[in-house]
Design a protein around this motif. Structure first.
Motif, PDB file in Angstrom:
ATOM      1  N   SER A 169      42.087  40.125  45.036  1.00 49.33           N
ATOM      2  CA  SER A 169      42.802  39.582  43.733  1.00 49.33           C
ATOM      3  C   SER A 169      41.766  40.060  42.528  1.00 49.33           C
ATOM      4  O   SER A 169      40.972  40.603  42.888  1.00 49.33           O
ATOM      5  N   ASP A 170      42.349  39.662  41.614  1.00 53.59           N
ATOM      6  CA  ASP A 170      41.551  39.996  40.043  1.00 53.59           C
ATOM      7  C   ASP A 170      41.051  41.400  40.290  1.00 53.59           C
ATOM      8  O   ASP A 170      39.963  41.823  40.043  1.00 53.59           O
ATOM      9  N   VAL A 171      42.186  42.256  40.168  1.00 53.51           N
ATOM     10  CA  VAL A 171      42.092  43.844  39.992  1.00 53.51           C
ATOM     11  C   VAL A 171      42.210  44.068  38.613  1.00 53.51           C
ATOM     12  O   VAL A 171      41.366  45.175  38.204  1.00 53.51           O
TER      13      VAL A 171
ATOM     14  N   GLY B 212      46.653  37.342  43.010  1.00 48.10           N
ATOM     15  CA  GLY B 212      46.717  37.052  41.724  1.00 48.10           C
ATOM     16  C   GLY B 212      45.783  37.704  40.720  1.00 48.10           C
ATOM     17  O   GLY B 212      44.852  38.454  41.119  1.00 48.10           O
ATOM     18  N   ASP B 213      46.148  37.969  39.451  1.00 48.83           N
ATOM     19  CA  ASP B 213      45.674  38.771  38.306  1.00 48.83           C
ATOM     20  C   ASP B 213      45.326  40.115  38.768  1.00 48.83           C
ATOM     21  O   ASP B 213      44.375  40.944  38.708  1.00 48.83           O
ATOM     22  N   ILE B 214      46.455  40.878  39.424  1.00 51.84           N
ATOM     23  CA  ILE B 214      46.678  42.247  39.723  1.00 51.84           C
ATOM     24  C   ILE B 214      46.766  43.125  38.730  1.00 51.84           C
ATOM     25  O   ILE B 214      45.921  44.015  38.244  1.00 51.84           O
TER      26      ILE B 214
ATOM     27  N   GLY C 136      48.532  35.270  39.357  1.00 49.12           N
ATOM     28  CA  GLY C 136      47.674  34.492  38.620  1.00 49.12           C
ATOM     29  C   GLY C 136      47.917  34.058  37.348  1.00 49.12           C
ATOM     30  O   GLY C 136      49.053  34.285  36.727  1.00 49.12           O
ATOM     31  N   ASN C 137      46.683  33.830  36.505  1.00 48.04           N
ATOM     32  CA  ASN C 137      46.832  33.379  35.080  1.00 48.04           C
ATOM     33  C   ASN C 137      47.024  34.550  34.134  1.00 48.04           C
ATOM     34  O   ASN C 137      47.570  34.666  33.210  1.00 48.04           O
ATOM     35  N   HIS C 138      46.453  35.964  34.694  1.00 49.06           N
ATOM     36  CA  HIS C 138      46.582  37.010  33.671  1.00 49.06           C
ATOM     37  C   HIS C 138      47.852  37.640  34.338  1.00 49.06           C
ATOM     38  O   HIS C 138      48.338  38.737  33.415  1.00 49.06           O
ATOM     39  N   ASP C 139      48.728  37.535  35.266  1.00 46.97           N
ATOM     40  CA  ASP C 139      49.793  38.054  35.303  1.00 46.97           C
ATOM     41  C   ASP C 139      51.118  36.801  35.618  1.00 46.97           C
ATOM     42  O   ASP C 139      51.938  36.952  36.204  1.00 46.97           O
TER      43      ASP C 139
ATOM     44  N   SER D  55      46.352  30.632  47.182  1.00 43.83           N
ATOM     45  CA  SER D  55      47.052  30.692  45.834  1.00 43.83           C
ATOM     46  C   SER D  55      45.662  31.367  45.088  1.00 43.83           C
ATOM     47  O   SER D  55      44.564  31.462  45.248  1.00 43.83           O
ATOM     48  N   HIS D  56      45.981  31.717  43.729  1.00 41.69           N
ATOM     49  CA  HIS D  56      45.302  32.622  42.937  1.00 41.69           C
ATOM     50  C   HIS D  56      44.026  31.639  42.712  1.00 41.69           C
ATOM     51  O   HIS D  56      42.830  32.114  42.643  1.00 41.69           O
ATOM     52  N   GLY D  57      44.187  30.325  42.393  1.00 35.36           N
ATOM     53  CA  GLY D  57      43.111  29.296  41.992  1.00 35.36           C
ATOM     54  C   GLY D  57      43.019  28.835  40.764  1.00 35.36           C
ATOM     55  O   GLY D  57      41.967  28.107  40.484  1.00 35.36           O
TER      56      GLY D  57
ATOM     57  N   GLY E 288      41.010  33.428  44.493  1.00 36.41           N
ATOM     58  CA  GLY E 288      40.088  34.338  43.686  1.00 36.41           C
ATOM     59  C   GLY E 288      39.729  33.521  42.327  1.00 36.41           C
ATOM     60  O   GLY E 288      39.076  32.816  42.474  1.00 36.41           O
ATOM     61  N   HIS E 289      39.841  34.186  41.354  1.00 36.83           N
ATOM     62  CA  HIS E 289      40.167  33.584  39.959  1.00 36.83           C
ATOM     63  C   HIS E 289      38.638  33.591  39.319  1.00 36.83           C
ATOM     64  O   HIS E 289      38.769  33.998  38.221  1.00 36.83           O
ATOM     65  N   ILE E 290      37.757  33.328  40.038  1.00 34.15           N
ATOM     66  CA  ILE E 290      36.611  32.958  39.274  1.00 34.15           C
ATOM     67  C   ILE E 290      35.516  34.334  39.589  1.00 34.15           C
ATOM     68  O   ILE E 290      34.393  34.405  39.280  1.00 34.15           O
TER      69      ILE E 290
HETATM   70 MN   LIG Z   1      42.377  34.203  37.194  1.00 33.59          MN
END
Ligand SMILES: [Mn+2]
Length: 285
Positions: free
Chosen positions: A12-14, A42-44, A82-85, A118-120, A202-204
């Motif tokens: 995640s978080d790419v 998430g946040d790929i 995630g929140n960025h995508d 989940s992304h988190g 992921g996320h953090i």
């Molecule tokens: Mn995130």
């Protein structure tokens, strides 16, 4: 090219579309990866950053092509935005080129354990400060990433391996650690309430394998600062690996290590001690 075999892989978080993304390392990982399931947690693609500033690199297209190629070769690929995508959340339930988009997932391990994936970002504390604090946090993070990139460029010129600066930085900052602990606790509590054996998120941007009162908190980290992935082997053991010139294990949770039978605990004691040494970079559980 040596291949890397596992049952499932979680990344995640790419943050594709930002210069901080370590796309070359991720590309190397994806090209070697041989697995049955790949979860993109998430946040790929950083749609949020792309909306502000258009930036792209051929390696970032190559990462997406590699993911599609894995799907074409029969890997079950699930993309959990995630929140960025977050814009992709509207496409939940659809599939593109064999990549299934979902809001979250339940992963069943080879050992029968059930994890929510989940992304988190839903575990962010609701009233975490004001907007300016968020802005300051983001600015400081961007500065740290910029520093990391400079150091990395110098080390690369000197042919030294990639050094995850912010793992070291973050573990020295008490406040950040307290935040990470509280976050992990919220995630684990929700997993327990949902009747799951653990939660994968992921996320953090802080990869971690932890058992919190018998519930597994598995954070797959990121490909901005740390280049980490969570992998499940064919026995169901979950391991966080750091991927750079040399794949390095950072932490592991297998059924034996989490729920030891007296005999297994005895047999695994020396192993567990060695593992503890390895995970010294991580905060104590
Ligand atoms: Mn995130």
């Amino acid at each position: 090219m040596a291949t890397y075999h596992c049952r499932s892989a979680f990344i995640s978080d790419v943050h594709l579309g930002t210069p901080d993304c370590k796309a070359a390392y991720l590309l190397d990982f994806l090209r070697r990866l041989r697995c049955e399931r790949l979860y993109l947690v998430g946040d790929i693609v950083d749609l949020e950053a792309l909306a502000q500033r258009q930036w792209w690199h051929p390696d970032h297209s190559a990462v997406l092509a590699e993911v599609l190629d894995l799907a074409r070769r029969g890997v079950e690929v699930t993309y959990i935005p995630g929140n960025h995508d977050a814009a992709l959340r509207g496409l939940a339930g659809q599939a593109f080129g064999g990549v299934r988009i979902a809001l979250d997932a339940v992963h069943e391990g080879a050992d029968g354990r059930r994890y929510r994936v989940s992304h988190g970002d839903e575990f962010d504390p609701e009233h975490t400060g004001r907007r300016w604090m968020l802005w300051l946090g983001e600015a400081m993070h961007r500065f740290a990433c910029w520093g990391n990139r400079r150091v990395h460029a110098v080390r690369q010129r000197m042919e030294l391996p990639y050094l995850p600066l912010s793992i070291i930085m973050k573990s020295r900052i008490g406040k950040a650690m307290a935040y990470i602990h509280a976050y992990a606790q919220r995630v684990a509590d929700a997993a327990r309430e949902g009747g799951y054996d653990g939660h994968i998120c992921g996320h953090i941007h802080y990869g971690q394998v932890r058992s919190l009162d018998g519930v597994l908190y598995l954070n797959d980290g990121d490909w901005v600062e740390h280049c980490t992935a969570l992998v499940e082997d064919h026995t169901g053991a979950m391991e966080l690996i750091h991927w750079s010139e040399q794949p390095t294990p950072l932490g592991r949770a297998s059924r034996e290590l989490v729920l030891p039978s007296p005999a297994a605990a005895l047999a695994l004691a020396p192993l567990a001690r060695r593992r503890r040494d390895l995970s010294e970079l991580r905060p104590a559980a």
